[in-house]
Design an enzyme around this catalytic site. Structure first.
Site, PDB file in Angstrom:
ATOM      1  N   LYS A   1       0.720  -1.474   0.073  1.00 41.58           N
ATOM      2  CA  LYS A   1      -0.163  -0.185  -0.060  1.00 41.58           C
ATOM      3  C   LYS A   1       1.049   1.095  -0.049  1.00 41.58           C
ATOM      4  O   LYS A   1       0.419   2.206  -0.614  1.00 41.58           O
ATOM      5  CB  LYS A   1      -0.656  -0.132   1.914  1.00 41.58           C
ATOM      6  N   THR A   2       1.923   1.274   0.857  1.00 39.26           N
ATOM      7  CA  THR A   2       2.978   2.519   1.445  1.00 39.26           C
ATOM      8  C   THR A   2       3.241   2.962  -0.484  1.00 39.26           C
ATOM      9  O   THR A   2       3.396   4.113  -0.687  1.00 39.26           O
ATOM     10  CB  THR A   2       3.469   2.335   1.976  1.00 39.26           C
TER      11      THR A   2
ATOM     12  N   GLU B   1      -3.585   6.024   1.209  1.00 37.09           N
ATOM     13  CA  GLU B   1      -2.924   4.338   1.535  1.00 37.09           C
ATOM     14  C   GLU B   1      -5.283   4.427   2.585  1.00 37.09           C
ATOM     15  O   GLU B   1      -4.814   4.556   3.259  1.00 37.09           O
ATOM     16  CB  GLU B   1      -1.834   4.969   2.135  1.00 37.09           C
TER      17      GLU B   1
END
Length: 464
Positions: free
Chosen positions: A121-122, A165
């Protein structure tokens, strides 16, 4: 232009303001003109970055830190019910807002892209933030990690796009209503909150159901969990798949390692497109293709976005080069789930020059995760030439009887891995210095404070 302050968030107080998710929201509010205050357990570069924006940051938690004129108190799921500032908020009648609700309100009136998945995600959020900025679209963004400096995890941009995110760990991603949602993968994790894969699927189905009418779900075609989610959604939302699978809508034709970079070739709408990803490994190449597909779904031409993705050169703790000493490179990895560990180790194996060895300093993260996935973590370490395994980093959890890093060590040794247990972190630099040879790569790996060991290992290597 981006909207101003949400109602009642002009004087917010953040409990745990230095956290990755909390600090990003605080930063955006400060940039929008809010009088931001908060507290954190310890001093940090992030706290200093927030102060530079005009925020008041207290160290330690105490009832008197909450100002009488605070309009809301923002908390995350990690804040315990007995926190004195939370108790003071109840006394004063100050509304308590969960971090996810605050972030959702910041996205009101914009075109949100929400990035979800068990891993990646990051990185994917960062890739979108950097590439969209490179194209002059001035997005707002909130990321779970810093791009290149403390406090760089969020920005209030003047454009209409907001990249965020979306955290599934506590189901907080159910609060968002994205125009484009990305699901990178679907696996069982966060065992304190999810008891089964069925619960995971239900949670991701709810997230996908929040996509606004006419919006798009971008989802991998390569992971079985994601394919099952796609089957369960059964056409209820417009879906674009990506990956190496033959039936992917955005098909990855090849990923070619070029040192610490990769060349990626994709087939999109019948046209081959070649671009560079400036971080190593197939896993990160897939993240870049997810970002590309999301941008295209938002109306950005692929031929413009693809080269802009090369501007992303990494995020702190995601295969971040910390330095080199005595011919040994030290790299920091946030990987803490077996899938992430495997991906990063495979990336390092492909990037290793001249046959150098891969040495890992691994710190397990959470007792619950180790209890459920300790065997798989140990098996992942077989991809390293040798590993040092530390005690479990507890984060927010209390110990579980019988659950220690020994579960990982036993599994690793049973699978043929060379593993050395070290219980005192202060001994790690000396241990690694005794193992490392010129040409080797050392990975400090985990989501806890193992990251602090990188500079210490480099200092000790320099003395060899």
């Amino acid at each position: 232009m981006a909207p101003g302050l949400p109602t009642a968030m002009d004087r917010p107080h953040f409990i745990g303001i230095g956290g990755a998710g909390m600090s990003g929201i605080a930063k955006i509010l400060a940039q929008r003109g809010a009088k931001v205050a908060g507290s954190d357990a310890k001093e940090s570069a992030t706290a200093e970055a927030l102060r530079a924006l005009g925020a008041t940051v207290h160290i330690g938690h105490a009832a008197e830190h909450l100002a009488d004129d605070a309009t809301c108190v923002v908390v995350s799921s990690a804040i315990r019910a007995d926190n004195p500032e939370l108790a003071r908020a109840a006394e004063l009648g100050v509304p308590v807002v969960h971090r996810s609700d605050a972030l959702a309100r910041l996205m009101d009136g914009l075109r949100p892209i929400a990035v979800a998945g068990t891993h990646g995600k990051t990185t994917t959020t960062s890739m979108l933030a950097v590439s969209l900025s490179e194209l002059g679209l001035t997005p707002s963004y909130a990321i779970g990690g810093d791009l290149d400096a403390p406090g760089s995890n969020a920005l209030h941009g003047a454009g209409e796009i907001f990249v965020a995110e979306a955290d599934e760990s506590d189901r907080s991603f159910h609060k968002y209503a994205p125009e484009v949602a990305i699901v990178l993968n679907v696996e069982l994790d966060h065992h304190a909150n999810y008891a089964s894969m069925d619960e995971i699927y239900e949670s991701f189905e709810t997230f996908a159901g929040r996509i606004v009418p006419g919006g798009t779900l971008v989802i991998t075609a390569d992971h079985e969990g994601a394919r099952e989610l796609t089957r369960r959604l059964a056409g209820s939302v417009r879906t674009v798949t990506y990956g190496e699978s033959a039936d992917a809508d955005v098909k990855i034709l090849s990923v070619t390692a070029q040192g610490l970079k990769s060349e990626v070739v994709v087939l999109l709408d019948g046209v081959e497109l070649t671009f560079t990803v400036s971080v190593p490994g197939r896993h990160y190449a897939h993240n870049a293709v997810a970002a590309l597909a999301a941008g295209v779904a938002l109306g950005i031409p692929a031929a413009e976005l693809a080269p802009a993705l090369a501007a992303y050169t990494g995020v702190k703790r995601r295969l971040q080069l910390k330095g080199e000493a005595a011919g040994v490179q030290v790299i920091d990895s946030y990987a803490h789930h077996p899938t992430e560990m495997t991906a990063d180790l495979e990336a390092m194996r492909a990037a290793a020059d001249g046959g150098g060895r891969i040495l890992v300093v691994f710190q397990p993260h959470l007792f619950s995760r180790t209890q459920e996935l300790g065997k798989e973590m140990g098996q992942s370490l077989t991809l390293a030439d040798a590993s040092v395994v530390l005690d479990i980093y507890p984060a927010r959890e209390d110990p579980i009887p019988g659950v220690t890093s020994e579960l990982i060590i036993e599994a690793a040794r049973a699978a043929g891995a060379d593993v050395t247990p070290v219980h005192d972190k202060d001994e790690v630099p000396e241990t690694v210095a005794g193992m490392a040879k010129p040409g080797d790569l050392v990975l400090t790996m985990g989501a806890g404070d193992v990251t602090d060991l990188g500079p210490k290992i480099l200092h000790r290597l320099a003395q060899k």
